[in-house]
Design a protein around this motif. Structure first.
Motif, PDB file in Angstrom:
ATOM      1  N   ASP A  56       0.804  -1.221   0.000  1.00 50.19           N
ATOM      2  CA  ASP A  56       0.000   0.000   0.000  1.00 50.19           C
ATOM      3  C   ASP A  56       0.838   1.273   0.000  1.00 50.19           C
ATOM      4  O   ASP A  56       0.294   2.376  -0.001  1.00 50.19           O
ATOM      5  N   LEU A 227      -5.122  -6.515   0.275  1.00 49.29           N
ATOM      6  CA  LEU A 227      -4.936  -5.875   1.577  1.00 49.29           C
ATOM      7  C   LEU A 227      -6.010  -6.333   2.557  1.00 49.29           C
ATOM      8  O   LEU A 227      -5.731  -6.530   3.748  1.00 49.29           O
ATOM      9  N   ASN A 230      -5.071  -9.369   4.242  1.00 55.02           N
ATOM     10  CA  ASN A 230      -3.857  -9.211   5.029  1.00 55.02           C
ATOM     11  C   ASN A 230      -2.599  -9.640   4.264  1.00 55.02           C
ATOM     12  O   ASN A 230      -1.622 -10.107   4.852  1.00 55.02           O
ATOM     13  N   VAL A 232       0.249  -8.112   2.877  1.00 56.80           N
ATOM     14  CA  VAL A 232       0.762  -6.772   3.175  1.00 56.80           C
ATOM     15  C   VAL A 232       1.955  -6.385   2.320  1.00 56.80           C
ATOM     16  O   VAL A 232       2.062  -5.244   1.865  1.00 56.80           O
TER      17      VAL A 232
END
Length: 244
Positions: A56, A227, A230, A232
């Motif tokens: 992200d 996301l 999870n 990441v």
């Protein structure tokens, strides 16, 4: 005799300093600088690991190529590059890359019909070395993303080897692989079907920049879902992809 002297000089330069100065002596200063930049980037890329970067936050480049055919080792050439920049979950609208390429050959009629790129358009376009240099400068050390990436990766790798005697060292992530993990069992993973499924407007297909933009929007849809699961880091994503 002159040709033998030229080859002798090139061999001497190769023994003294390696392939770069040897090729540079035959190519001219501008091409030599472009080749040196590409070779330097390839070397630096091998030093860095991006697997721990958060998805992200990470900057990625989504790209696409248009070509004269499917076989870069049998005379087919790149005729356009397109790319867009993403920062995490955001498309950076003001940062994009697009250029035609002079393929030094005729563009087949069926390719013109598919892409809209004509011989007249490519005649005045920069050559492959110039565009490849500019494209790699735009990419930097970022992850590359493409849809059905095998074709683009093959042409890009061939172009890098032909112009600069390096292989592509950037990771190239294929959105088809992500789609197969997140949406198993689909009958089709072609770009048009996936765009339609996700409500992404289809603008101009087989235009390198527009295809890059649409693939970027598809990636952002998938990124949100990753996301939420999870997933990441890039390392997390590759771990999941390796199981599917």
């Amino acid at each position: 005799m002159k040709e033998q002297k030229g080859m002798g000089r090139m061999w001497h330069l190769y023994k003294m300093g390696g392939i770069t100065p040897a090729l540079a002596s035959m190519m001219g200063a501008q091409n030599a600088q472009q080749m040196a930049f590409i070779r330097s980037m390839s070397k630096e890329q091998r030093k860095d690991s991006i697997m721990d970067q958060p998805l992200d936050e990470m900057e990625v480049v989504v790209f696409d190529l248009e070509t004269t055919g499917f076989y870069p080792t049998n005379g087919d050439e790149i005729i356009s590059f397109g790319a867009v920049l993403l920062k995490g979950e955001r498309l950076v609208e003001e940062r994009s890359f697009y250029s035609l390429v002079n393929p030094k050959r005729k563009v087949p009629k069926h390719i013109t019909e598919l892409t809209g790129i004509t011989n007249e358009m490519t005649e005045d376009a920069p050559d492959l070395m110039q565009v490849l240099h500019d494209f790699m400068e735009f990419v930097g050390k970022r992850l590359l993303i493409a849809h059905a990436s095998g074709h683009d990766k093959h042409f890009l790798n061939t172009a890098l080897w032909r112009t600069s005697k390096v292989n592509l060292t950037h990771r190239v992530l294929d959105t088809i692989m992500v789609a197969k993990w997140l949406e198993p069992g689909r009958s089709s993973y072609n770009l048009d079907d996936l765009l339609e499924q996700h409500g992404i407007a289809i603008t101009e297909r087989h235009h390198a920049l527009e295809d890059s933009r649409m693939t970027a929007m598809l990636w952002l849809r998938y990124l949100k879902r990753m996301l939420d699961r999870n997933v990441v880091t890039l390392g997390d994503l590759y771990a999941y992809l390796s199981k599917h």
